[in-house]
Design an enzyme around this catalytic site. Structure first.
Site, mmCIF file in Angstrom:
data_model
loop_
_atom_site.group_PDB
_atom_site.id
_atom_site.type_symbol
_atom_site.label_atom_id
_atom_site.label_comp_id
_atom_site.label_asym_id
_atom_site.label_seq_id
_atom_site.Cartn_x
_atom_site.Cartn_y
_atom_site.Cartn_z
ATOM 1 N N LYS A 113 -6.321 5.988 4.115
ATOM 2 C CA LYS A 113 -5.523 4.572 3.834
ATOM 3 C C LYS A 113 -5.009 4.670 2.197
ATOM 4 O O LYS A 113 -3.987 4.118 2.232
ATOM 5 C CB LYS A 113 -6.072 3.365 4.434
ATOM 6 C CG LYS A 113 -6.472 3.438 6.000
ATOM 7 C CD LYS A 113 -6.685 1.996 6.501
ATOM 8 C CE LYS A 113 -6.632 2.160 8.156
ATOM 9 N NZ LYS A 113 -6.891 0.811 8.554
ATOM 10 N N LYS B 6 -1.613 1.757 15.288
ATOM 11 C CA LYS B 6 -0.744 0.846 14.869
ATOM 12 C C LYS B 6 0.275 1.137 13.685
ATOM 13 O O LYS B 6 1.298 0.643 13.581
ATOM 14 C CB LYS B 6 -1.564 -0.370 14.682
ATOM 15 C CG LYS B 6 -2.250 -1.044 15.808
ATOM 16 C CD LYS B 6 -2.744 -2.481 15.293
ATOM 17 C CE LYS B 6 -4.408 -2.363 15.705
ATOM 18 N NZ LYS B 6 -5.403 -2.227 14.550
ATOM 19 N N LYS C 40 -3.783 10.714 15.937
ATOM 20 C CA LYS C 40 -4.371 9.563 16.826
ATOM 21 C C LYS C 40 -3.093 8.759 16.949
ATOM 22 O O LYS C 40 -2.435 8.274 15.947
ATOM 23 C CB LYS C 40 -5.459 9.004 16.224
ATOM 24 C CG LYS C 40 -5.479 8.154 15.307
ATOM 25 C CD LYS C 40 -6.700 7.184 15.007
ATOM 26 C CE LYS C 40 -6.580 6.285 14.345
ATOM 27 N NZ LYS C 40 -7.549 4.961 14.367
HETATM 28 P P1 ATP Z 1 -4.517 1.087 12.071
HETATM 29 O O1 ATP Z 1 -3.498 1.981 12.421
HETATM 30 O O2 ATP Z 1 -4.130 -0.041 11.569
HETATM 31 O O3 ATP Z 1 -5.754 1.707 11.261
HETATM 32 P P2 ATP Z 1 -5.575 1.349 14.777
HETATM 33 O O4 ATP Z 1 -4.487 1.628 15.621
HETATM 34 O O5 ATP Z 1 -6.393 2.719 14.342
HETATM 35 O O6 ATP Z 1 -5.330 0.576 13.373
HETATM 36 P P3 ATP Z 1 -7.975 -0.229 14.599
HETATM 37 O O7 ATP Z 1 -7.947 -1.800 14.689
HETATM 38 O O8 ATP Z 1 -8.448 0.478 13.656
HETATM 39 O O9 ATP Z 1 -6.819 0.374 15.122
HETATM 40 O O10 ATP Z 1 -9.081 -0.028 15.930
HETATM 41 C C1 ATP Z 1 -9.319 -0.669 16.735
HETATM 42 C C2 ATP Z 1 -10.232 0.005 17.558
HETATM 43 O O11 ATP Z 1 -9.705 0.806 18.551
HETATM 44 C C3 ATP Z 1 -11.335 0.916 17.168
HETATM 45 O O12 ATP Z 1 -12.495 0.542 18.079
HETATM 46 C C4 ATP Z 1 -10.846 2.133 17.179
HETATM 47 O O13 ATP Z 1 -11.912 3.274 17.314
HETATM 48 C C5 ATP Z 1 -10.228 2.033 18.549
HETATM 49 N N1 ATP Z 1 -8.894 3.062 18.305
HETATM 50 C C6 ATP Z 1 -7.946 2.863 17.706
HETATM 51 N N2 ATP Z 1 -6.973 3.897 17.781
HETATM 52 C C7 ATP Z 1 -7.602 4.567 18.849
HETATM 53 C C8 ATP Z 1 -7.098 5.843 19.456
HETATM 54 N N3 ATP Z 1 -5.976 6.499 19.064
HETATM 55 N N4 ATP Z 1 -7.794 6.370 20.234
HETATM 56 C C9 ATP Z 1 -9.021 5.827 20.651
HETATM 57 N N5 ATP Z 1 -9.495 4.629 20.282
HETATM 58 C C10 ATP Z 1 -8.712 3.971 19.096
#
Ligand code: ATP
Ligand code: LTN
Length: 363
Positions: free
Chosen positions: A142, A228, A225
């Protein structure tokens, strides 16, 4: 790092097979605790959040005393627009409930409404080495995105705030996606360090990682992955997207050379992603699906998958939108959750403050 880097079975996976949860965690008569949260950093949660985290949360609440929260303090580690934050915090809560988190059974709250989180985080930051914090890969990723010098100190402190979130509630399990493994390990290290220095205080929690849906990849770039903060929304499936949009995104997912529907992460990352999403959504095994698609094309898989995902997400979307129609009720519900959370968090923080050597609270 501590001794546990091995993959653990989550009780949710065991529950999915309709048997009793892991014996050492769900002993007779004791409801052990779990806690987890997802940042309100977008207008909707996506399929990765849902399959990687939320589905498991819903399952564990039957057998555990569950705490689910919205880490809004974490969200401001990168710049956020204040109006969006308010909306996104409520919409995250609405999606938790719509996906099956029952605020009567589980404690559902917003992090900033429980000031003990920030208070404990400070103590933990003072017990973390710079080198230790610098090794966190999420921080490195990040920070790199923002340019290392521009990244806020909050981003650096994020894992210690997460450790505080967890340790305040003495949970035995933390159901999160695979990408949070390093943060859970740091939390365990900090709990053990505090206990060794000041005497038994914290339960050392375990991460619960899902078997299916542990990692959902971007539909346009199946090597990254689903996130968001992806550059383009085209590779995302959001819980709050209209069914038509979801179907379109899945049908335009990138696939691979060849025609065979087969799971092979190296040679066929696109198809493998679709197969593992399909397996997670329908609770069937990848092997069973491969079998079902022998002699059929990628297109068939996409059409069926689109239908399965829409069928799964449409009721959640509708319920979440209904809940958003009454934000005052949502706020009341969250305020009740915060009060319940403080009943647990406040004595734990008081104990920590006393052990560290702070004077009793000024009354
Ligand atoms: P950002 O992109 O803002 O980092 P994010 O989409 O990765 O956000 P988080 O808020 O960091 O999401 O994660 C929330 C939960 O969802 C965590 O438990 C994380 O492990 C899970 N998660 C996020 N993205 C994935 C993914 N692509 N596959 C499986 N689990 C996920
Ligand atoms: N870092 C987590 C969100 C989070 C969290 C927590 C998860 C903040 N505090 C405590 C579990 C327990 C993430 O999902 N990105």
């Amino acid at each position: 790092m501590t001794e546990t880097t091995t993959r653990r079975t989550s009780p949710a996976d065991v529950l999915a097979r309709d048997t009793a949860p892991t014996a050492h965690l769900a002993g007779a008569g004791t409801r052990h605790r779990v806690l987890s949260g997802m940042q309100p950093s977008a207008d909707s949660l996506h399929l990765g959040n849902y399959l990687g985290a939320l589905v498991n949360w819903v399952k564990v609440q039957d057998d555990f005393d569950a705490y689910f929260f919205i880490p809004d303090l974490h969200a401001i580690t990168v710049p956020q627009d204040p109006e969006s934050m308010v909306r996104r915090t409520r919409v995250a809560a609405a999606q938790y409930i719509a996906a099956g988190i029952d605020p009567e059974r589980s404690t559902l709250f917003v992090q900033s409404q429980v000031p003990e989180h920030a208070q404990l985080a400070w103590v933990l930051m003072c017990m973390t080495g710079m080198g230790e914090a610098q090794r966190m890969t999420q921080f490195k990723d990040k920070a790199a995105k923002q340019g290392a010098e521009a990244a806020g100190v909050g981003l650096f402190a994020y894992p210690m705030l997460m450790a505080a979130d967890i340790l305040l509630y003495q949970p035995h399990g933390v159901p999160v996606g695979d990408d949070q493994r390093q943060h859970v390990e740091l939390t365990r290290d900090l709990a053990q360090r505090f206990n060794a220095r000041y005497g038994e205080t914290f339960v050392v929690p375990e991460g619960f990682y899902p078997v299916n849906g542990a990692r959902v990849y971007d539909l346009q770039n199946p090597l990254a992955k689903m996130s968001k903060s992806a550059a383009s929304p085209n590779g995302l499936v959001n819980i709050l997207d209209a069914p038509k949009v979801i179907a379109k995104r899945i049908k335009s997912a990138v696939t691979d050379d060849g025609t065979e529907v087969r799971f092979d992460r190296e040679a066929k990352p696109g198809v493998s992603n679709l197969l593992s999403i399909y397996a997670a959504v329908t609770e069937r095994s990848v092997a069973e699906l491969e079998e079902a698609y022998v002699g059929r094309m990628y297109g068939h898989l996409k059409v069926d998958l689109a239908e399965a995902v829409v069928e799964r997400l449409a009721p959640i979307r509708e319920r979440a939108l209904e809940l958003m129609d009454d934000p005052a009720e949502l706020d009341r519900l969250l305020a009740r959750g915060a009060a319940k959370a403080r009943e647990v968090a406040s004595p734990v923080l008081a104990d920590v403050y006393a052990k560290v050597g702070f004077l009793p609270p000024a009354r």
